[in-house]
Design an enzyme around this catalytic site. Sequence first.
Site, short mmCIF file in Angstrom:
data_model
loop_
_atom_site.label_atom_id
_atom_site.label_comp_id
_atom_site.label_asym_id
_atom_site.label_seq_id
_atom_site.Cartn_x
_atom_site.Cartn_y
_atom_site.Cartn_z
N SER A 78 -4.70 3.23 3.56
CA SER A 78 -5.82 4.01 2.71
C SER A 78 -6.04 5.22 3.47
O SER A 78 -5.53 5.61 4.42
CB SER A 78 -7.03 2.94 2.49
OG SER A 78 -7.65 2.87 3.82
N TYR A 135 -5.58 5.07 -1.58
CA TYR A 135 -7.07 5.13 -2.34
C TYR A 135 -8.03 5.27 -1.02
O TYR A 135 -7.62 5.33 0.08
CB TYR A 135 -7.15 3.58 -2.61
CG TYR A 135 -7.08 2.46 -1.73
CD1 TYR A 135 -8.25 1.90 -1.15
CD2 TYR A 135 -5.86 2.09 -1.56
CE1 TYR A 135 -7.96 0.95 -0.35
CE2 TYR A 135 -5.73 1.11 -0.40
CZ TYR A 135 -6.98 0.58 0.28
OH TYR A 135 -6.63 -0.48 1.11
#
EC number: 4.1.1.11
Length: 127
Positions: A25, A58
């Site tokens: 991430s 993300y």
Amino acid sequence: MFRTMLGGKIHRATVTEADLNYVGSITVDQDLLDAAGIYPNEKVAIVNNNNGERFETYTIAGKRGSGVICLNGAAARLVQKSDIVIIMSYVQLSEPEIAAHEPKVVLVDGNNKIRDIISYEPPHTVL
């Protein structure tokens, strides 16, 4: 018909960390996420201005006011500390929604503090 349009962007942020051993991430200062209209766990595209890499991951919310921009997991191999990156989210809009849509473009300084928030990008301009 829906079109994919820029929703929010954090422009020219400085990478503060890269953690290969963390689950993948990008950790981003919550203040920057809020300013750009990007949510935790939202898919983002990242461009590394130093080496040209483009990738998706993300977001994870980082500590407010920290200026943290940390690439985690496999993405950590695509950046180095102090690299300049652009973080972008996209939205799906119907044709009637497009005319009223204004993306949030967050301009930051070298410490990832908000310098300005604009809703457009002047052509051929260095921001």
